[in-house]
Write an enzyme that holds these catalytic residues in place. Structure first.
Site, PDB file in Angstrom:
ATOM      1  N   GLY A  12       0.808  -1.216   0.000  1.00 55.67           N
ATOM      2  CA  GLY A  12       0.000   0.000   0.000  1.00 55.67           C
ATOM      3  C   GLY A  12       0.842   1.267   0.000  1.00 55.67           C
ATOM      4  CG  ASP A  35      -0.494  -6.142   0.564  1.00 58.57           C
ATOM      5  OD1 ASP A  35      -1.705  -6.455   0.590  1.00 58.57           O
ATOM      6  OD2 ASP A  35      -0.111  -4.970   0.687  1.00 58.57           O
ATOM      7  CB  ILE A  36      -4.240  -9.564   0.458  1.00 60.42           C
ATOM      8  CG1 ILE A  36      -5.324 -10.591   0.172  1.00 60.42           C
ATOM      9  CG2 ILE A  36      -4.450  -8.339  -0.399  1.00 60.42           C
ATOM     10  CD1 ILE A  36      -5.563 -11.508   1.314  1.00 60.42           C
ATOM     11  CE1 TYR A 143      -8.793   3.972   8.134  1.00 59.19           C
ATOM     12  CE2 TYR A 143      -9.275   6.329   8.048  1.00 59.19           C
ATOM     13  CZ  TYR A 143      -8.358   5.290   8.092  1.00 59.19           C
ATOM     14  OH  TYR A 143      -7.015   5.574   8.102  1.00 59.19           O
ATOM     15  CE  LYS A 147      -6.929   2.776  10.936  1.00 65.98           C
ATOM     16  NZ  LYS A 147      -5.830   1.797  11.039  1.00 65.98           N
ATOM     17  CB  ILE A 173       0.221  10.090   3.749  1.00 62.24           C
ATOM     18  CG1 ILE A 173      -0.102   9.798   5.223  1.00 62.24           C
ATOM     19  CG2 ILE A 173       1.719   9.963   3.473  1.00 62.24           C
ATOM     20  CD1 ILE A 173       0.616  10.641   6.230  1.00 62.24           C
TER      21      ILE A 173
END
Ligand code: AKB
Length: 323
Positions: A12, A35-36, A143, A147, A173
């Site tokens: 990611g 990762d997947i 989400y 969190k 980001i």
């Protein structure tokens, strides 16, 4: 002694750059990227890579045992915009993966955990400017709920079982190497790509939507610094507020126009506007600065210059044209 690291979600946006940085710091044989799927060949082809399903305890445990892992960076998550489309999938991925990793630390299989939180933990009733470390937190996205709940569990595992878990509330980001996926702050990356490829961008947030943002280099530095800090310095075991700058889509567009005067910006807010409107406009990160010496380096003008330079090379290099 060097840590033996597993990064979950290494393909990611943040995971990929974190992988490169940690390999540089601790050596490729000490950093296992996972990762997947093999979705980022830059990560897959440059060091050790394993397919790991973050929702599966046994998938993580097999990899931990195989490489004698002692530190996990859990970067896999479903972000705010995609989470609103698939609420139960977001809940399952974000919560199950966290429990698997916290439980590995609780049973002393691993020693240290990094888990990213987000400004999404805040909600419409939170003070919007200079949002303090401790304040009202009523997130309105799935989400954000994952969190916030995750933060409570991290603190609980630290207090109850002594788990060394460390966390940061990332803002949006900005980076040029890997695209973000499914977030509300993604416009602040897309805009630079479109400026270079099309000379125009239609933004899914309105022009004066101010949000906290950070350049990737600063986000990676913060992640490395909090993990390297002595345990006594980490006084917040839920998650630290972390800030660099705040800006609006209009302000980014203006910095782009200083370099590309013909760049055209238009606005067509969609469902992500309501998410952005529920988040803080700026963050007070005094505690991170005081406890473990956090400071940021990159401001908006630096970011714009670097993003346009790097993306222009990426899209317009002679090699690219001849392919
Ligand atoms: C998102 O927009 O969902 C993320 C975040 C702020 O955590 N970038």
């Amino acid at each position: 002694m060097k840590p033996k690291i597993l990064i979950i979600g290494a393909c990611g946006q943040i995971g990929s750059e974190l992988t490169f940085k940690l390999r540089e710091m601790y050596g490729s044989s000490n950093v296992i990227a996972s990762d997947i799927s093999y979705s980022n060949l830059g990560v897959v082809n440059t060091g050790i890579f394993e397919v790991v399903d973050a929702r599966s305890y046994s998938s993580i445990k097999i990899c931990v045992d195989k490489y004698q892992i002692d530190t996990i960076y859990l970067m896999a998550a479903m972000l705010s915009a995609t989470g609103e489309k698939y609420p139960m999938k977001a809940w399952d991925l974000n919560m199950e993966s966290l429990f698997h990793v916290l439980n590995l630390a609780k049973s002393n299989v691993i020693k240290k955990v990094f888990w990213p939180s987000s400004i999404a933990v805040f909600g419409p009733t939170t003070p919007v400017e200079s949002t303090p470390q401790y304040t009202i937190m009523e997130p309105s996205t799935v989400y954000g709920i994952t969190k916030q709940v995750g933060e409570r569990w991290c603190e609980y595992y630290f207090n109850k079982y002594g788990v060394d878990v460390r966390s940061l509330r990332y803002p949006g980001i900005i980076s040029w190497k890997t695209m973000p996926g499914g977030g509300t702050t993604d416009y602040a990356v897309e805009i630079y790509h479109k400026a270079v490829t099309d000379g125009a961008y239609e933004c899914f947030l309105s022009e004066n939507t101010k949000l906290p943002m950070m350049y990737m280099n600063d986000a990676i530095k913060a992640t490395v610094d909090i993990m390297e800090a002595p345990a006594e310095a980490i006084k917040v075991r839920s998650s630290y507020n972390l800030a660099a700058m705040s800006f609006t889509p209009k302000e980014v567009a203006q910095t782009i126009q200083e370099i590309y005067p013909d760049f055209k910006m238009s606005y067509s807010p969609d469902f992500r506007q309501a998410i952005a409107d529920s988040w803080p406009r700026s963050i007070d990160d005094t505690k991170a600065r005081a406890d473990w010496g956090w400071h940021h380096e990159f401001e908006l003008q630096d970011i714009t210059r670097e993003m346009l330079f790097q993306l222009d090379k990426k899209y317009h290099s002679p090699l690219k044209k001849s392919n």
